[in-house]
Scaffold this active site. Sequence first.
Site, PDB file in Angstrom:
ATOM      1  N   CYS A   1       0.843  -1.197   0.000  1.00 21.49           N
ATOM      2  CA  CYS A   1       0.000   0.000   0.000  1.00 21.49           C
ATOM      3  C   CYS A   1       0.885   1.257   0.000  1.00 21.49           C
ATOM      4  O   CYS A   1       1.574   1.514  -0.971  1.00 21.49           O
ATOM      5  CB  CYS A   1      -0.980  -0.035   1.168  1.00 21.49           C
TER       6      CYS A   1
ATOM      7  N   HIS B   1      -3.554  -4.950   0.407  1.00 25.08           N
ATOM      8  CA  HIS B   1      -3.015  -5.454   1.680  1.00 25.08           C
ATOM      9  C   HIS B   1      -3.060  -6.985   1.703  1.00 25.08           C
ATOM     10  O   HIS B   1      -3.982  -7.594   2.255  1.00 25.08           O
ATOM     11  CB  HIS B   1      -3.807  -4.880   2.856  1.00 25.08           C
TER      12      HIS B   1
ATOM     13  N   GLU C   1      -1.504  -9.021   3.457  1.00 25.91           N
ATOM     14  CA  GLU C   1      -1.370  -9.629   4.785  1.00 25.91           C
ATOM     15  C   GLU C   1      -2.699 -10.116   5.338  1.00 25.91           C
ATOM     16  O   GLU C   1      -2.735 -10.872   6.323  1.00 25.91           O
ATOM     17  CB  GLU C   1      -0.707  -8.647   5.764  1.00 25.91           C
TER      18      GLU C   1
END
Length: 243
Positions: A118, A221, A223
Site C-alpha cells: 500500500c 493489503h 497480509e
Amino acid sequence: MNQLSPTRLPLIGITLDSEEPGGYSKFPWYALRQNYCSAVTQSGGLPLVLPHEPDAVPAYLDLLDGLIVTGGNFDVDPALFGAAETHDTVKVKAARTQFEWAITRGMLDRNKPVFGICGGQQLLNVVLGGTLIQHIPDSVKDPLAHEQPNPRDQAGHPVKVSANTLLSRIVGADELPVNSAHHQAVDAVAPGAVCDAIAPDGVIEGIEHPGYKFCLGVQWHPEFFISEGDRKLFSAFIAACKP
C-alpha cells in the site's frame, strides 16, 4: 555476518506507523496491525518491527534478510518526487519517511528483498525515482472506491495481473480480488521498474523492478490473505529472503 544456519528463520524487518499523542497513549506511539507479523510467521519468516531511528539503519541492514514497508495513515511528501504543490488531503510523517527511505535504499543497494505494501509501494516507487498521484478522485476519471466501504478483510475490486512479470509467476493468475484502502497511487512508474497489476479504472496496483533480487510493491493489503495469491506473495517473498 547474518549467515543463516539450517534452523534460523529469515529475519524480516517490518516498518511501523507512528501517531501523535491521543487514543492509545498520551505520548507519541507506534502502530502496526498484528496480521503483518502473523503473515510473516505463517510464511516461514521471523518478524522484527522497526522503530524510526535513522542512526540504527546501518545495523538493521546488517541484520535483516528482507524488508516489508507497510501501509498506514500517511503520505509520502510530494516534494520528494518533485511536485510543486501539495494536495489538501496529503498527510506527511517526516520521521517515518526519512527512516523508511534510508532503510529501503540501503536494502536495495545491498540487493536484499524489499516488499512494499500500500503506502509502502508508493514509497518504494518514489525511492526508485517515480512519482505519485496525490489524490485519486481528483486525477482519475470515474475512479473505483479505492477507500472501500466494506471491511478490509474483504475484496473491494479485482486487479488485472500483467503477463510475464514476477507477480504473474508468483500468483499464477491473470486476475486477483484485492482489498483497497488508499487515496494515492503510483503515477509515473520509476525508471527500470514495470507495472505488473492494474485496476479496472486504470489505477496502477502493482510495481516491480527486475534489476533486483526481489523488489515488488502492491497497492492492496495481502497480509489479510483474502486470496491464495496473497499467501503466495508472502511465501515467495520469504523464500527470496533465504540464501
